[in-house]
Design a protein around this motif. Structure first.
Motif, PDB file in Angstrom:
ATOM      1  N   ALA A   1      50.757  52.943  34.919  1.00 18.44           N
ATOM      2  CA  ALA A   1      49.691  53.172  33.950  1.00 18.44           C
ATOM      3  C   ALA A   1      48.923  51.867  33.752  1.00 18.44           C
ATOM      4  CB  ALA A   1      50.268  53.656  32.624  1.00 18.44           C
ATOM      5  N   TYR A   2      47.582  51.953  33.750  1.00 14.81           N
ATOM      6  CA  TYR A   2      46.756  50.762  33.509  1.00 14.81           C
ATOM      7  C   TYR A   2      45.555  51.159  32.656  1.00 14.81           C
ATOM      8  CZ  TYR A   2      43.838  52.484  37.394  1.00 14.81           C
ATOM      9  OH  TYR A   2      43.042  53.247  38.205  1.00 14.81           O
ATOM     10  N   PRO A   3      44.907  50.211  31.986  1.00  7.92           N
ATOM     11  CA  PRO A   3      43.806  50.553  31.071  1.00  7.92           C
ATOM     12  C   PRO A   3      42.596  51.123  31.814  1.00  7.92           C
ATOM     13  CG  PRO A   3      44.566  48.292  30.736  1.00  7.92           C
ATOM     14  CD  PRO A   3      45.194  48.766  31.989  1.00  7.92           C
ATOM     15  N   LYS A   4      41.957  52.085  31.220  1.00 11.61           N
ATOM     16  CA  LYS A   4      40.776  52.679  31.830  1.00 11.61           C
ATOM     17  C   LYS A   4      39.652  51.660  31.974  1.00 11.61           C
ATOM     18  CE  LYS A   4      37.866  56.801  31.568  1.00 11.61           C
ATOM     19  NZ  LYS A   4      37.549  58.036  30.789  1.00 11.61           N
ATOM     20  N   VAL A   5      39.638  50.651  31.113  1.00  9.63           N
ATOM     21  CA  VAL A   5      38.570  49.637  31.181  1.00  9.63           C
ATOM     22  C   VAL A   5      38.664  48.800  32.453  1.00  9.63           C
ATOM     23  CG1 VAL A   5      38.260  49.475  28.682  1.00  9.63           C
ATOM     24  CG2 VAL A   5      39.974  48.032  29.814  1.00  9.63           C
ATOM     25  N   TRP A   6      39.830  48.850  33.141  1.00  7.60           N
ATOM     26  CA  TRP A   6      39.965  48.119  34.405  1.00  7.60           C
ATOM     27  C   TRP A   6      39.468  48.940  35.595  1.00  7.60           C
ATOM     28  CZ3 TRP A   6      45.691  45.967  34.223  1.00  7.60           C
ATOM     29  CH2 TRP A   6      45.824  45.096  33.130  1.00  7.60           C
ATOM     30  N   GLU A   7      39.067  50.172  35.353  1.00  7.53           N
ATOM     31  CA  GLU A   7      38.803  51.112  36.431  1.00  7.53           C
ATOM     32  C   GLU A   7      37.792  50.581  37.445  1.00  7.53           C
ATOM     33  OE1 GLU A   7      38.055  55.933  36.808  1.00  7.53           O
ATOM     34  OE2 GLU A   7      37.482  54.879  34.970  1.00  7.53           O
ATOM     35  N   ASN A   8      36.743  49.896  36.977  1.00  5.47           N
ATOM     36  CA  ASN A   8      35.683  49.440  37.881  1.00  5.47           C
ATOM     37  C   ASN A   8      36.061  48.192  38.663  1.00  5.47           C
ATOM     38  OD1 ASN A   8      33.975  51.538  37.070  1.00  5.47           O
ATOM     39  ND2 ASN A   8      33.158  50.341  35.348  1.00  5.47           N
ATOM     40  N   THR A   9      37.057  47.450  38.181  1.00 10.32           N
ATOM     41  CA  THR A   9      37.438  46.202  38.864  1.00 10.32           C
ATOM     42  C   THR A   9      38.744  46.329  39.634  1.00 10.32           C
ATOM     43  OG1 THR A   9      38.538  45.441  36.833  1.00 10.32           O
ATOM     44  CG2 THR A   9      36.230  44.789  37.161  1.00 10.32           C
ATOM     45  N   PHE A  10      39.543  47.342  39.338  1.00  7.98           N
ATOM     46  CA  PHE A  10      40.840  47.516  39.991  1.00  7.98           C
ATOM     47  C   PHE A  10      40.635  48.158  41.363  1.00  7.98           C
ATOM     48  CE2 PHE A  10      44.869  50.224  40.168  1.00  7.98           C
ATOM     49  CZ  PHE A  10      45.592  49.216  40.786  1.00  7.98           C
ATOM     50  N   ASP A  11      41.181  47.521  42.406  1.00  7.53           N
ATOM     51  CA  ASP A  11      40.961  48.009  43.770  1.00  7.53           C
ATOM     52  C   ASP A  11      42.022  49.005  44.228  1.00  7.53           C
ATOM     53  OD1 ASP A  11      43.196  46.446  44.096  1.00  7.53           O
ATOM     54  OD2 ASP A  11      42.308  45.054  45.550  1.00  7.53           O
ATOM     55  N   GLY A  12      42.950  49.373  43.349  1.00 14.04           N
ATOM     56  CA  GLY A  12      43.967  50.352  43.706  1.00 14.04           C
ATOM     57  C   GLY A  12      45.201  49.777  44.357  1.00 14.04           C
ATOM     58  N   SER A  13      45.236  48.454  44.539  1.00  8.57           N
ATOM     59  CA  SER A  13      46.394  47.815  45.168  1.00  8.57           C
ATOM     60  C   SER A  13      47.399  47.413  44.101  1.00  8.57           C
ATOM     61  CB  SER A  13      45.947  46.572  45.952  1.00  8.57           C
ATOM     62  OG  SER A  13      47.067  45.786  46.297  1.00  8.57           O
TER      63      SER A  13
ATOM     64  N   GLN B   1      49.989  45.612  44.583  1.00  9.20           N
ATOM     65  CA  GLN B   1      50.318  44.194  44.788  1.00  9.20           C
ATOM     66  C   GLN B   1      49.310  43.297  44.081  1.00  9.20           C
ATOM     67  OE1 GLN B   1      50.489  46.537  47.145  1.00  9.20           O
ATOM     68  NE2 GLN B   1      52.729  46.509  47.402  1.00  9.20           N
ATOM     69  N   ASN B   2      48.027  43.636  44.191  1.00  6.26           N
ATOM     70  CA  ASN B   2      47.002  42.831  43.517  1.00  6.26           C
ATOM     71  C   ASN B   2      47.112  42.963  42.004  1.00  6.26           C
ATOM     72  OD1 ASN B   2      46.025  41.983  45.961  1.00  6.26           O
ATOM     73  ND2 ASN B   2      44.311  43.449  46.031  1.00  6.26           N
ATOM     74  N   LEU B   3      47.442  44.166  41.545  1.00  2.00           N
ATOM     75  CA  LEU B   3      47.609  44.379  40.106  1.00  2.00           C
ATOM     76  C   LEU B   3      48.742  43.513  39.571  1.00  2.00           C
ATOM     77  CD1 LEU B   3      46.818  46.080  37.587  1.00  2.00           C
ATOM     78  CD2 LEU B   3      48.586  47.716  38.288  1.00  2.00           C
ATOM     79  N   ALA B   4      49.872  43.510  40.287  1.00  2.00           N
ATOM     80  CA  ALA B   4      51.031  42.731  39.844  1.00  2.00           C
ATOM     81  C   ALA B   4      50.761  41.229  39.909  1.00  2.00           C
ATOM     82  CB  ALA B   4      52.244  43.085  40.700  1.00  2.00           C
ATOM     83  N   ALA B   5      49.917  40.831  40.846  1.00  2.00           N
ATOM     84  CA  ALA B   5      49.633  39.403  41.009  1.00  2.00           C
ATOM     85  C   ALA B   5      48.670  38.868  39.957  1.00  2.00           C
ATOM     86  CB  ALA B   5      49.068  39.149  42.409  1.00  2.00           C
ATOM     87  N   THR B   6      47.826  39.732  39.416  1.00  2.00           N
ATOM     88  CA  THR B   6      46.777  39.253  38.506  1.00  2.00           C
ATOM     89  C   THR B   6      46.992  39.637  37.046  1.00  2.00           C
ATOM     90  OG1 THR B   6      45.465  41.240  38.998  1.00  2.00           O
ATOM     91  CG2 THR B   6      45.050  39.276  40.332  1.00  2.00           C
ATOM     92  N   MET B   7      47.766  40.707  36.789  1.00  2.00           N
ATOM     93  CA  MET B   7      47.938  41.185  35.421  1.00  2.00           C
ATOM     94  C   MET B   7      49.423  41.306  35.073  1.00  2.00           C
ATOM     95  SD  MET B   7      45.043  41.539  34.016  1.00  2.00           S
ATOM     96  CE  MET B   7      43.296  41.764  34.355  1.00  2.00           C
TER      97      MET B   7
END
Length: 338
Positions: free
Chosen positions: A189-201, A203-209
């Motif tokens: 689960a992630y915030p909807k406000v990240w929808e436009n910047t989140f690339d769906g990875s 690994q990238n999510l875990a590395a940055t947030m």
């Protein structure tokens, strides 16, 4: 079940002789299935028996009634006039026997003085009301205790709880019955406000947030750690909670992302409009939900509760989950009973 017929009478042109031979209800059941099938082979497959067994049951009935009941040379099979009469009455009789069986089982459950349930918090919030509604006439007093898995397990072992619904099957404990109710897949689960910047990875999510994690004192927290190890994902976390509502409030506010189960999501459906969900491999990353009770206790109540939970989940909860996670299929929640 066996019926004994000891006098001569006529039923639809069929004469029953003065005969003490039993009339087995499973003969009647076989006949009904046969009457609704194209062939003996078809009926045998439906009943999971051999064709000779089907023929033997039919022979017993025709001997009992001294009448041909089925024309065997046609396909589909055709009933004779006496066969049509027997089919009509057999359907009614078998339905009445099933109704009697249900009434007797219900009467057996009426005498319970108390029913003490232990439900993990997610089950309590998602289905506790439905359980009470369906059991209110079965016990003089119903107690529901909700909480974390380990404390409920201790209460069950101390006999403070009669029936436990949990993700822990307690394999080390003997003399208990375990019923798998459904699977509970994990997801992100992630915030909807990240929808436009989140690339769906992931690994990238875990590395940055940061991950907003469940505490290790919770079963879902422990299983989350197992899931992270399985997918070989290194995470950083800043916030920890043992409460799903708090976790999703933090996610909704943009403080981080969460790793949780669909059952946890069902607790907080009202928050999903501001939260996005991402799938994990539901075949690998899912826990089982069990109903546990002591052998030879609580009569038919445990199995009744298991049926209530399954029906409520698949009829009411799953369609709501599907709205927020359109990729998920109902089969992901169905347990392997082997």
């Amino acid at each position: 079940m066996i019926y004994y017929i000891n006098k001569t009478y006529t039923l639809g042109g069929m004469t029953l002789l003065n005969d003490s031979r039993p009339l087995e209800t499973y003969w009647l059941n076989t006949f009904v299935v046969l009457a609704e099938s194209d062939s003996l082979r078809d009926a045998a497959l439906k009943l999971n028996v051999t064709q000779p067994a089907i023929s033997q049951h039919l022979k017993q009935l025709e001997s009992r009634f001294q009448a041909q009941l089925i024309i065997r040379r046609t396909r589909p099979l055709r009933l004779t006039a006496p066969g049509k009469v027997l089919y009509q009455h057999a359907v009614s009789l078998l339905a009445e026997l099933r109704r009697i069986d249900d009434l007797v089982r219900d009467a057996e459950d009426q005498g319970l003085i108390q029913c003490r349930l232990g439900l993990i918090t997610s089950i309590s919030e998602v289905a506790g009301s439905q359980i009470i509604a369906n059991l209110k006439d079965k016990s003089e007093r119903i107690t529901i205790r909700s909480g974390l898995t380990n404390e409920l397990k201790d209460a069950f072992l101390q006999r403070d709880i009669d029936i436990l619904i949990s993700n822990d099957s307690m394999p080390e404990i003997s003399d208990i019955e375990r019923v798998k109710i459904f699977r509970d897949p994990m997801l992100v689960a992630y915030p909807k406000v990240w929808e436009n910047t989140f690339d769906g990875s992931l690994q990238n999510l875990a590395a940055t947030m940061p991950l907003i994690r469940y505490g290790r004192n919770t079963s879902v927290g422990v299983f989350s750690d197992v899931t992270l190890r399985r997918i070989n994902l290194s995470v950083k976390f800043k916030y920890e909670t043992d409460d799903t509502h708090s976790l999703l409030i933090f996610v909704e506010a943009g403080h981080g992302w969460g790793l949780l189960s669909f059952l946890c999501v069902a607790q907080c459906m009202h928050r999903m409009h501001n939260i996005k969900l991402m799938s994990l491999d539901s075949e690998r990353h899912a826990r089982n939900i069990y109903l546990i009770y002591r052998k030879n206790e609580m009569r038919t109540i445990p199995l009744r509760i298991a049926d209530i939970l399954k029906q409520h989940f698949f009829d009411n909860v799953f369609p709501q989950l599907k709205q927020h996670a359109p990729w998920i299929d109902q089969s992901a929640f169905i347990v392997d009973t082997a």
